[in-house]
Motif scaffolding. Structure first.
Motif, PDB file in Angstrom:
ATOM      1  N   GLY A  66       0.797  -1.231   0.000  1.00  0.00           N
ATOM      2  CA  GLY A  66       0.000   0.000   0.000  1.00  0.00           C
ATOM      3  C   GLY A  66       0.819   1.265   0.000  1.00  0.00           C
ATOM      4  N   TRP A  67       1.953   1.222  -0.653  1.00  0.00           N
ATOM      5  CA  TRP A  67       2.925   2.325  -0.578  1.00  0.00           C
ATOM      6  C   TRP A  67       2.567   3.518  -1.449  1.00  0.00           C
ATOM      7  CZ3 TRP A  67       6.046   3.879  -4.799  1.00  0.00           C
ATOM      8  CH2 TRP A  67       5.882   3.114  -5.961  1.00  0.00           C
ATOM      9  N   GLU A 122      -1.439   8.157   2.731  1.00  0.00           N
ATOM     10  CA  GLU A 122      -1.396   7.832   4.152  1.00  0.00           C
ATOM     11  C   GLU A 122      -0.144   7.030   4.521  1.00  0.00           C
ATOM     12  OE1 GLU A 122      -3.603   4.690   1.881  1.00  0.00           O
ATOM     13  OE2 GLU A 122      -3.656   6.890   1.993  1.00  0.00           O
ATOM     14  N   PHE A 123       0.446   6.349   3.529  1.00  0.00           N
ATOM     15  CA  PHE A 123       1.655   5.567   3.781  1.00  0.00           C
ATOM     16  C   PHE A 123       2.782   6.468   4.260  1.00  0.00           C
ATOM     17  CE2 PHE A 123       5.593   3.426   2.418  1.00  0.00           C
ATOM     18  CZ  PHE A 123       5.391   2.131   2.892  1.00  0.00           C
ATOM     19  N   TYR A 124       2.816   7.706   3.758  1.00  0.00           N
ATOM     20  CA  TYR A 124       3.891   8.650   4.082  1.00  0.00           C
ATOM     21  C   TYR A 124       3.479   9.671   5.145  1.00  0.00           C
ATOM     22  CZ  TYR A 124       6.226   6.707   0.002  1.00  0.00           C
ATOM     23  OH  TYR A 124       6.832   5.851  -0.888  1.00  0.00           O
ATOM     24  N   HIS A 144       7.684  -4.691   7.186  1.00  0.00           N
ATOM     25  CA  HIS A 144       7.075  -3.690   6.309  1.00  0.00           C
ATOM     26  C   HIS A 144       6.819  -2.378   7.037  1.00  0.00           C
ATOM     27  CE1 HIS A 144       5.624  -6.323   2.702  1.00  0.00           C
ATOM     28  NE2 HIS A 144       6.925  -6.177   2.776  1.00  0.00           N
ATOM     29  N   ARG A 199       8.336   1.073   5.759  1.00  0.00           N
ATOM     30  CA  ARG A 199       7.557   2.304   5.678  1.00  0.00           C
ATOM     31  C   ARG A 199       8.307   3.456   6.329  1.00  0.00           C
ATOM     32  NH1 ARG A 199       1.626   3.188   8.582  1.00  0.00           N
ATOM     33  NH2 ARG A 199       1.302   5.364   7.940  1.00  0.00           N
TER      34      ARG A 199
END
Length: 448
Positions: free
Chosen positions: A23-24, A28-30, A114, A118
């Motif tokens: 889901g990168w 929202e991942f960052y 993971h 992230r």
């Protein structure tokens, strides 16, 4: 036996862990605040469990920070110190695949590797990646320059000298005693370009009997003998070996850095080339476990809806996985010319997490007069981790049990599927005796 959830919360007792897509690509991942909240959640779970204390140094670092805090709990740890835990994770995946009882489908949904990835990606996007790490992870670029005729002799001479290693330490933070690879100008791709191939391939055991060799950066420019040994063994077994027209780094070095955009760019270059070979009837093999893992696991988790990535995953094999399948189908030759005696065999982490079993051991033990003693522990090499000055001592501590077992084994040979792990072990042995790659050993046994 109960059919209900076991202690890990999984349904039944034989259900394996489930890996969710990364889901990168979503914003929202960052999100830094969301990341910090998730780090707190997972770190608190790890603190309460502590089962992974003897894996990498991320967990001892986390537990020491907690134990040294005033409260003795995670809330007493300065959040700025979370990065110390992240820095020690080299994404081997061993905690997820072999230790953690809270991985999905457990409702706590812990995926420590993971989450560390992230955090690395957030750091990288925020400009926190130093130029040293960017250089060390640019294997295509460094190899292309270092492998130029004349230049290659200078590079190797510098790397072999004490003053050169001091220079490398000052420039890139590479520890003077860490093993660094030699470079060649006569690359594997050059040597295999016009190689003759056998006759009609025979499929069986889920294999096509024709393979496209993904040479890998290391196999192409540092140890081309790996690919030559693979080609020789495979062709002896009637398996056609060819090369894709072009090849780039698999992306694992950039992946470990958190530079996921760079991984995506490399994927866009490699996947079409590999798909073209698959369409021509080839399977894909690579002599480096981390490269195989990149195509089998990490790219599919990064791009779960990409049909091309899924097709490459289906046709990607570890060399000994491929040979074991051929043997099961009665298609592998066993006309061995010499015994190998006792082999001390280090099982690379990126091979263990592929869940294919000890196929290298199984194939080598087909050789009469040969016994293989596997060592299923980390060598401490782990990409660029083991060569960096700031992590070198820790990497040697992690690898010490492996080195001690090899030293005490009295084996005729020691080997690792990961050549870099093999040289890490070599650096910790009293006599610094060199490793033999399993493909080299198999070729020797055939008398080729």
């Amino acid at each position: 036996m109960s059919d209900g959830p076991n202690k890990s919360g999984r349904e039944g007792n034989l259900e394996g862990p489930t890996r969710h897509a990364l889901g990168w690509q979503g914003p929202e991942f960052y999100d830094g605040a969301a990341l910090e909240k998730e780090l707190e959640r997972v770190f608190d779970i790890c603190h309460g469990c502590r089962r992974c204390f003897n894996l990498c140094n991320s967990f001892p670092t986390l537990f020491d920070l907690i134990d040294a805090s005033k409260s003795g709990e995670l809330d007493g740890v300065d959040k700025s110190d979370f990065s110390k835990v992240v820095d020690h994770c080299y994404l081997c995946d061993m905690c997820y695949m072999t230790k953690c009882p809270y991985v999905p489908p457990h409702p706590w949904n812990v995926d420590f590797p993971h989450l560390m990835l992230r955090a690395k990606a957030v750091k990288h996007r925020g400009g926190g990646t130093g130029w040293r790490d960017q250089v060390l992870s640019s294997t295509d670029r460094v190899g292309a320059i270092a492998g130029i005729p004349v230049v290659v002799e200078v590079v190797n001479a510098v790397n072999d000298s004490s003053w050169g290693r001091k220079l490398l330490d000052a420039a890139l933070g590479v520890h003077p005693e860490a093993p660094v690879p030699k470079y060649v100008s006569n690359t594997l791709r050059k040597q295999l370009a016009d190689r003759p191939v056998p006759g009609e391939a025979q499929a069986g055991g889920g294999t096509r009997g024709k393979v496209a060799l993904f040479a890998t950066c290391y196999g192409n420019r540092n140890e081309p003998q790996l690919g030559l040994d693979l080609a020789c063994v495979f062709e002896h077994n009637g398996i056609e070996v060819a090369l894709a027209e072009r090849e780039n780094c698999c992306g694992m070095p950039k992946f470990e850095l958190g530079d996921l955009e760079a991984v995506a760019r490399l994927k866009e270059k490699n996947i079409p080339q590999l798909l073209a070979m698959i369409e021509r009837g080839y399977d894909i093999v690579a002599p480096i476990p981390s490269c195989v893992l990149m195509f089998k696991q990490e790219l599919p988790l990064m791009f779960p809806d990409d049909a091309g990535v899924a097709k490459v995953r289906k046709h990607m094999f570890d060399p000994f996985e491929y040979l074991a399948l051929r043997h099961k189908a009665g298609l592998m030759r066993t006309d061995f010319a010499r015994p190998l005696g006792k082999i001390s065999y280090h099982v690379a982490c990126h091979l263990r997490v592929q869940n294919i079993g000890l196929k290298t051991r199984d194939v080598l033990q087909l050789i009469p007069g040969t016994t293989v003693e596997p060592i299923e522990r980390c060598s401490g090499h782990n990409g660029t981790y083991g060569v960096k000055r700031k992590f070198r001592d820790t990497s040697m501590k992690i690898g010490k049990p492996v080195m001690q077992r090899v030293q005490a084994s009295g084996a005729d040979f020691y080997a690792s599927d990961c050549p870099m792990a093999g040289h890490q072990i070599e650096s910790g042995l009293e006599d610094h005796s060199p490793p033999m790659h399993p493909l080299t050993l198999l070729r020797m046994a055939y008398g080729l």
